[in-house]
Design a protein around this motif. Structure first.
Motif, short mmCIF file in Angstrom:
data_model
loop_
_atom_site.label_atom_id
_atom_site.label_comp_id
_atom_site.label_asym_id
_atom_site.label_seq_id
_atom_site.Cartn_x
_atom_site.Cartn_y
_atom_site.Cartn_z
N GLY A 53 14.25 18.73 6.12
CA GLY A 53 15.32 18.50 6.98
C GLY A 53 16.78 18.68 6.83
O GLY A 53 17.48 18.84 7.94
N GLY A 54 16.23 19.42 5.77
CA GLY A 54 17.42 20.22 5.33
C GLY A 54 18.07 21.84 6.12
O GLY A 54 19.23 21.81 5.84
N ARG A 55 17.39 22.34 6.42
CA ARG A 55 17.60 23.52 7.06
C ARG A 55 16.66 23.77 8.29
O ARG A 55 15.31 23.10 8.90
CB ARG A 55 16.34 25.23 6.22
N THR A 56 17.37 24.68 9.15
CA THR A 56 17.39 24.56 10.55
C THR A 56 17.12 26.09 11.01
O THR A 56 17.84 27.01 10.57
CB THR A 56 18.20 23.56 11.13
N TYR A 57 16.42 26.43 11.91
CA TYR A 57 16.03 27.62 12.48
C TYR A 57 16.48 27.59 13.74
O TYR A 57 15.80 25.77 14.75
CB TYR A 57 15.14 27.51 12.27
N TYR A 58 17.10 29.17 14.51
CA TYR A 58 16.50 28.96 16.47
C TYR A 58 16.24 30.34 16.48
O TYR A 58 17.20 31.32 15.65
CB TYR A 58 18.37 28.51 16.36
N ALA A 59 15.71 30.39 17.85
CA ALA A 59 15.98 31.30 17.78
C ALA A 59 16.78 32.21 19.01
O ALA A 59 17.58 31.20 19.47
CB ALA A 59 14.97 31.18 19.74
N ASP A 60 17.12 33.57 18.88
CA ASP A 60 18.44 33.35 18.30
C ASP A 60 19.07 33.63 20.44
O ASP A 60 19.84 33.11 20.69
CB ASP A 60 17.87 35.70 19.20
N SER A 61 18.03 32.95 21.38
CA SER A 61 18.48 33.00 22.74
C SER A 61 19.21 32.02 22.95
O SER A 61 19.76 31.66 24.38
CB SER A 61 17.11 33.21 23.86
N VAL A 62 19.00 30.82 22.39
CA VAL A 62 19.36 29.41 21.80
C VAL A 62 20.08 28.70 21.23
O VAL A 62 20.92 27.90 21.21
CB VAL A 62 18.45 28.68 21.76
N LYS A 63 20.21 29.72 20.57
CA LYS A 63 21.50 29.65 18.58
C LYS A 63 22.70 29.35 19.56
O LYS A 63 23.59 30.07 20.51
CB LYS A 63 21.60 31.19 18.00
N GLY A 64 23.61 28.53 19.28
CA GLY A 64 25.04 27.96 19.41
C GLY A 64 24.90 27.65 20.29
O GLY A 64 26.13 26.83 21.20
#
Length: 123
Positions: A53-64
């Protein structure tokens, strides 16, 4: 078992929060991801939260715009989606796996899947 919910119809710029509730096992120790599939397109990874649960990742299209989180007490992973766009329209799925060797949002790497929930963003 994974149960995804929270989809719906929203206007451009609106928000939705998807939930992925696990039953029969604890998500602690499982990397959990959100994926989506639009008509005629391949399933793609949207976001991932690590097994700790300590790290999260996002596709560029949804970042932010999207935020993934996990509530251990509810054994649930959430995807908060803000500033939604028509191109976010898709069926959203959650998936989990406890055997990932590295962080990945490749759908082929996940063994346990919930049913989809439809997200439709109108322009």
């Amino acid at each position: 078992q994974l149960q995804a919910s929270g989809g719906g119809l929203v206007q451009t710029g609106g928000s939705l929060r998807l939930s992925c509730a696990a039953s029969g096992f604890t998500l602690d120790g499982f990397a959990t991801g959100w994926f989506r599939q639009a008509p005629g397109k391949e399933r793609e990874g949207v976001s991932l939260i690590s097994s700790s649960g300590g790290r999260t990742y996002y596709a560029d299209s949804v970042k932010g715009r999207f935020t993934i989180s996990r509530d251990k007490s509810k054994n649930t992973v959430y995807l908060q989606m803000n500033s939604l766009k028509p191109e976010d329209t898709a069926v959203y799925y959650c998936a989990a796996d406890d055997g990932l060797l590295s962080a990945t949002m490749d759908p082929k790497s996940f063994r346990y899947w919930g049913q989809g929930t439809q997200v439709t963003v109108s322009s």
